[in-house]
Design a protein around this motif. Structure first.
Motif, PDB file in Angstrom:
ATOM      1  N   ASN A 134     -12.217   6.494  -4.456  1.00 22.56           N
ATOM      2  CA  ASN A 134     -10.040   6.321  -4.234  1.00 22.56           C
ATOM      3  C   ASN A 134      -9.674   4.711  -3.250  1.00 22.56           C
ATOM      4  O   ASN A 134      -8.754   4.539  -3.698  1.00 22.56           O
ATOM      5  CB  ASN A 134     -10.485   7.541  -3.203  1.00 22.56           C
ATOM      6  N   TRP A 135     -11.261   4.847  -2.927  1.00 20.53           N
ATOM      7  CA  TRP A 135     -10.529   3.669  -1.801  1.00 20.53           C
ATOM      8  C   TRP A 135     -10.579   1.642  -2.928  1.00 20.53           C
ATOM      9  O   TRP A 135      -9.350   1.375  -3.082  1.00 20.53           O
ATOM     10  CB  TRP A 135     -11.680   3.228  -0.546  1.00 20.53           C
ATOM     11  N   GLN A 136     -11.052   2.148  -3.979  1.00 17.58           N
ATOM     12  CA  GLN A 136     -10.877   1.106  -4.732  1.00 17.58           C
ATOM     13  C   GLN A 136     -10.026   0.852  -5.111  1.00 17.58           C
ATOM     14  O   GLN A 136      -9.809  -0.244  -5.514  1.00 17.58           O
ATOM     15  CB  GLN A 136     -12.422   1.525  -5.643  1.00 17.58           C
ATOM     16  N   ALA A 137      -9.707   2.303  -6.102  1.00 21.97           N
ATOM     17  CA  ALA A 137      -8.196   2.604  -6.320  1.00 21.97           C
ATOM     18  C   ALA A 137      -7.102   2.252  -5.945  1.00 21.97           C
ATOM     19  O   ALA A 137      -6.290   1.461  -6.776  1.00 21.97           O
ATOM     20  CB  ALA A 137      -8.458   4.137  -7.364  1.00 21.97           C
ATOM     21  N   ALA A 138      -7.264   2.122  -4.568  1.00 19.04           N
ATOM     22  CA  ALA A 138      -6.261   2.264  -3.681  1.00 19.04           C
ATOM     23  C   ALA A 138      -5.511   0.703  -3.605  1.00 19.04           C
ATOM     24  O   ALA A 138      -4.594  -0.093  -3.889  1.00 19.04           O
ATOM     25  CB  ALA A 138      -5.612   2.709  -2.768  1.00 19.04           C
ATOM     26  N   LEU A 139      -6.994  -0.037  -3.750  1.00 16.08           N
ATOM     27  CA  LEU A 139      -7.067  -1.601  -3.661  1.00 16.08           C
ATOM     28  C   LEU A 139      -6.472  -2.551  -5.028  1.00 16.08           C
ATOM     29  O   LEU A 139      -6.022  -3.467  -4.935  1.00 16.08           O
ATOM     30  CB  LEU A 139      -8.273  -2.399  -3.158  1.00 16.08           C
ATOM     31  N   ALA A 140      -6.994  -1.566  -6.152  1.00 16.77           N
ATOM     32  CA  ALA A 140      -6.405  -2.157  -7.575  1.00 16.77           C
ATOM     33  C   ALA A 140      -5.358  -2.649  -7.535  1.00 16.77           C
ATOM     34  O   ALA A 140      -3.976  -2.665  -8.202  1.00 16.77           O
ATOM     35  CB  ALA A 140      -7.398  -1.752  -8.027  1.00 16.77           C
ATOM     36  N   GLN A 141      -4.325  -0.736  -7.096  1.00 13.81           N
ATOM     37  CA  GLN A 141      -2.911  -0.894  -6.767  1.00 13.81           C
ATOM     38  C   GLN A 141      -2.614  -1.596  -5.666  1.00 13.81           C
ATOM     39  O   GLN A 141      -1.207  -1.964  -6.780  1.00 13.81           O
ATOM     40  CB  GLN A 141      -2.886   0.918  -6.300  1.00 13.81           C
ATOM     41  N   PHE A 142      -2.663  -2.093  -5.028  1.00 10.67           N
ATOM     42  CA  PHE A 142      -2.578  -3.019  -4.440  1.00 10.67           C
ATOM     43  C   PHE A 142      -2.530  -3.865  -4.502  1.00 10.67           C
ATOM     44  O   PHE A 142      -1.227  -4.693  -4.616  1.00 10.67           O
ATOM     45  CB  PHE A 142      -3.424  -3.326  -2.965  1.00 10.67           C
ATOM     46  N   ARG A 143      -3.293  -4.699  -5.147  1.00 13.37           N
ATOM     47  CA  ARG A 143      -3.170  -5.992  -5.649  1.00 13.37           C
ATOM     48  C   ARG A 143      -2.479  -5.963  -7.368  1.00 13.37           C
ATOM     49  O   ARG A 143      -1.555  -7.356  -7.578  1.00 13.37           O
ATOM     50  CB  ARG A 143      -4.011  -6.049  -7.030  1.00 13.37           C
ATOM     51  N   VAL A 144      -1.148  -4.912  -7.633  1.00 15.58           N
ATOM     52  CA  VAL A 144      -0.594  -5.315  -8.668  1.00 15.58           C
ATOM     53  C   VAL A 144       0.926  -5.091  -8.188  1.00 15.58           C
ATOM     54  O   VAL A 144       1.522  -5.826  -8.921  1.00 15.58           O
ATOM     55  CB  VAL A 144      -0.440  -3.506  -9.306  1.00 15.58           C
ATOM     56  N   GLU A 175       1.234   1.647  -1.274  1.00 23.39           N
ATOM     57  CA  GLU A 175       2.514   1.915  -2.670  1.00 23.39           C
ATOM     58  C   GLU A 175       3.876   0.987  -1.403  1.00 23.39           C
ATOM     59  O   GLU A 175       4.869   0.784  -2.289  1.00 23.39           O
ATOM     60  CB  GLU A 175       2.955   3.542  -1.789  1.00 23.39           C
ATOM     61  N   TYR A 176       3.743   0.860  -0.113  1.00 22.28           N
ATOM     62  CA  TYR A 176       4.805  -0.614   0.061  1.00 22.28           C
ATOM     63  C   TYR A 176       4.198  -1.845   0.493  1.00 22.28           C
ATOM     64  O   TYR A 176       5.098  -1.897   1.291  1.00 22.28           O
ATOM     65  CB  TYR A 176       5.209   1.031   1.693  1.00 22.28           C
ATOM     66  N   GLY A 177       3.057  -2.115   0.067  1.00 23.67           N
ATOM     67  CA  GLY A 177       3.230  -3.456   0.115  1.00 23.67           C
ATOM     68  C   GLY A 177       3.010  -3.926   1.839  1.00 23.67           C
ATOM     69  O   GLY A 177       2.360  -2.877   2.591  1.00 23.67           O
TER      70      GLY A 177
END
Length: 606
Positions: free
Chosen positions: A278-288, A328-330
């Motif tokens: 889950n954390w890996q996916a969230a970090l990948a999302q943050f990089r978007v 989600e909020y950067g």
């Protein structure tokens, strides 16, 4: 008049916790409506108060909430952002009511007492679940199978623990430092111990760590107060504190090891698990979108897009409040949160120091000090638990923490010792009626649509497909921006089509399903459940090219979910494309799914 505010705040907290923590908008909007009433009442002179919170705390909460609301408003998928939007409004209302109006120790202790009684009800439900290993819940709710893990009136043991760890440490602080009669302290002590029993039977490893951390924070703060007022007995107090903590933790471990299920949870306390994925996916999302994030609620989409193949459950949340906020909020949202936490913790520590000096002559016992130390320790609990779980995305627990931070924003208030609000903070109180009117105007009208959506969902789950369609159709009269309403219509029609034997009835139901799924897709185009349901209905109509496009889109948004590849293989086999179907089955098998081919018999299989 303060009794009215206390009643409103407790009604909101108790109501939302009894309704599965408000995890669906239908069950959180009524609590926000109660808080909205409190905000609107603040317009009337009879309900006004002269107390002013700390300006730095007030500035930081207004900055944080303003940024979150603006970013939420401009999020790419309005329906996914909606729960966060109203939760922010409700939490800010709770915070401002506590910081400006519910300021005396008497009023705040009434709320703490109510929380402890509510916790007793939660633990009763949890003990029943733990002892019987069933899905017992109060008020007619049905939880997912969890074995003996207790969840109380919440739908997750982790959220159950998140509530109890705060109620428990507030009760401990009142028991140790409050100026209550002995009999009252005995009662609060037992209720606090019951909270920790509840955390133990929840099996929440994040709860175990956060309880331990909050107790350590409380102990260090308490020793600081003792050392400030009685240095000669500091060593004795420290030794006694170490002994009590050792007995508490040792006793907890001893009794928990008597239960096979709890013993297993303890043994896996630091084991590597799916949270890392889950954390890996969230970090990948943050990089978007690292600066301003991808928008509220979008982890549902990006968590699927960046899923690790080892994680086959739906990643609705990131299993970590910090990372989900960041994604989600950067970085802007994270910076606002750091400023918010810094100011409130600093204000609480300064208040604890002043209170220790003020009440040194009476052994430092003070209801204000008890509330301040309890609030600081509660924040400590969530600083730890938010690493591992998403309790702050559970409206009931978010409101509870808003109450705690409201205490820290205005911690040193006593009858006859009220700071006058003559600066800009005087105008900040007018945010309350604005919040109340906003909730009333934007939120409460959505209740009818949410009600019919929930009823339709339950009918669909129970196999009452015609009822599900009728209820969702009623909901669409009041709410046309809820994709779930269209989705339930599609699922129910698809199930009815699969139950038909004649070609013409099957065609009619499949056609209705396709139209409903397409309407849902306009509102939530990346959702895999909608896309797969649409593709399966198009297969039923033998529109194989259009079905293939829907399957491909679903795979593009969740490429590592095995069941989607299985469904895609089923669709390809129906279309006579056996070789391509075999490739999809192979990919599904690599992710842990077994290849199969069957006509879907019921909806909701994702």
């Amino acid at each position: 008049m303060n009794d009215v505010y206390v009643l409103l705040l407790f009604t909101a907290l108790a109501g939302i916790d009894c309704l599965i923590g408000g995890t669906r908008l239908l069950f959180s909007l009524p609590a926000y409506g109660v808080l909205a009433l409190g905000g609107i009442l603040s317009l009337f002179p009879a309900f006004r108060n002269k107390a002013a919170p700390n300006p730095a705390c007030l500035l930081s909460i207004l900055l944080l909430s303003t940024y979150l609301l603006i970013r939420n408003w401009y999020s790419p998928i309005p329906y996914l952002a909606r729960p966060d939007f109203f939760m922010i409004l409700g939490s800010l209302s709770m915070y401002l009511l506590v910081a400006f109006y519910v300021t005396t120790p008497h009023d705040r202790l009434l709320l703490v007492s109510g929380l402890l009684l509510l916790a007793a009800l939660e633990v009763f439900a949890g003990l029943t679940q733990f002892a019987r290993g069933n899905e017992f819940m109060l008020f007619g709710f049905i939880r997912a199978p969890m074995g003996t893990r207790a969840s109380g009136m919440f739908i997750s043991p982790n959220h159950f623990a998140g509530f109890l760890e705060v109620a428990g440490i507030l009760g401990v602080s009142v028991t140790v430092w409050g100026r209550w009669p002995l009999w009252a302290k005995i009662v609060t002590g037992y209720l606090s111990l019951g909270c920790y029993v509840g955390v133990a039977i929840s099996g929440s490893r994040g709860g175990y760590l956060s309880v331990t951390f909050s107790i350590l924070v409380f102990t260090l703060l308490s020793l600081g107060v003792v050392g400030h007022n009685d240095r000669r007995n500091f060593g004795k107090a420290a030794a006694a504190a170490v002994l009590v903590i050792a007995l508490f933790l040792g006793g907890a471990v001893f009794f928990m090891t008597r239960s096979p299920s709890l013993s297993q949870r303890l043994s896996r306390l630091f084991a590597k698990e799916v949270r890392f994925y889950n954390w890996q996916a969230a970090l990948a999302q943050f990089r978007v979108a690292p600066v301003f994030g991808t928008g509220a609620g979008t982890h549902l989409i990006y968590g699927r897009l960046f899923r690790n193949p080892h994680l086959q459950t739906d990643p609705v949340h990131a299993h970590g409040d910090y990372l989900e906020l960041l994604a989600e909020y950067g970085a802007a949202g994270a910076a606002c949160m750091v400023l918010f936490l810094w100011n409130h913790i600093a204000c609480g520590l300064n208040a604890a120091q002043r209170l220790a000096k003020r009440f040194a002559g009476r052994g430092a016992l003070s209801n204000q000090l008890a509330l301040t130390l309890g609030a600081l320790s509660s924040v400590g609990a969530y600083l730890m638990h938010s690493v591992f779980d998403f309790n702050l995305h559970i409206p009931g627990n978010a409101l509870l923490l808003a109450f705690v931070f409201g205490i820290l924003a205005n911690p040193v208030v006593e009858t006859g010792d009220v700071r006058s609000a003559r600066s800009w903070t005087e105008f900040a109180r007018f945010a309350l009626p604005i919040l109340g009117i906003t909730i009333a105007v934007l939120g409460l009208p959505k209740l009818r649509g949410e009600y019919y959506a929930e009823q339709s969902r339950v009918a669909l789950r129970n196999g009452k497909f015609q009822d599900s369609i009728a209820l969702a159709t009623k909901g669409l009269v009041f709410e046309k921006q809820n994709p779930d309403l269209y989705f339930y219509v599609g699922e129910a029609n698809r199930a009815l089509a699969n139950a038909m034997t004649g070609d013409w009835p099957r065609f009619l139901f499949f056609d209705s399903a396709v139209n409903a799924y397409k309407a849902a897709r306009k509102l939530l185009p990346e959702d895999e459940k909608i896309l797969v349901g649409l593709a399966q209905s198009l297969d039923g109509l033998q529109e194989y090219d259009a079905a293939d496009e829907a399957y491909r889109t679903a795979v593009s948004w969740d490429p590592d979910l095995a069941v989607i590849h299985t469904f895609y293989g089923d669709g390809l086999k129906t279309a006579g494309r056996a070789a391509e179907a075999a490739e999809q089955y192979r990919q599904a098998a690599e992710m842990g799914s077994q290849p199969h081919f069957e006509e879907p018999k019921a909806p909701g299989r994702l």
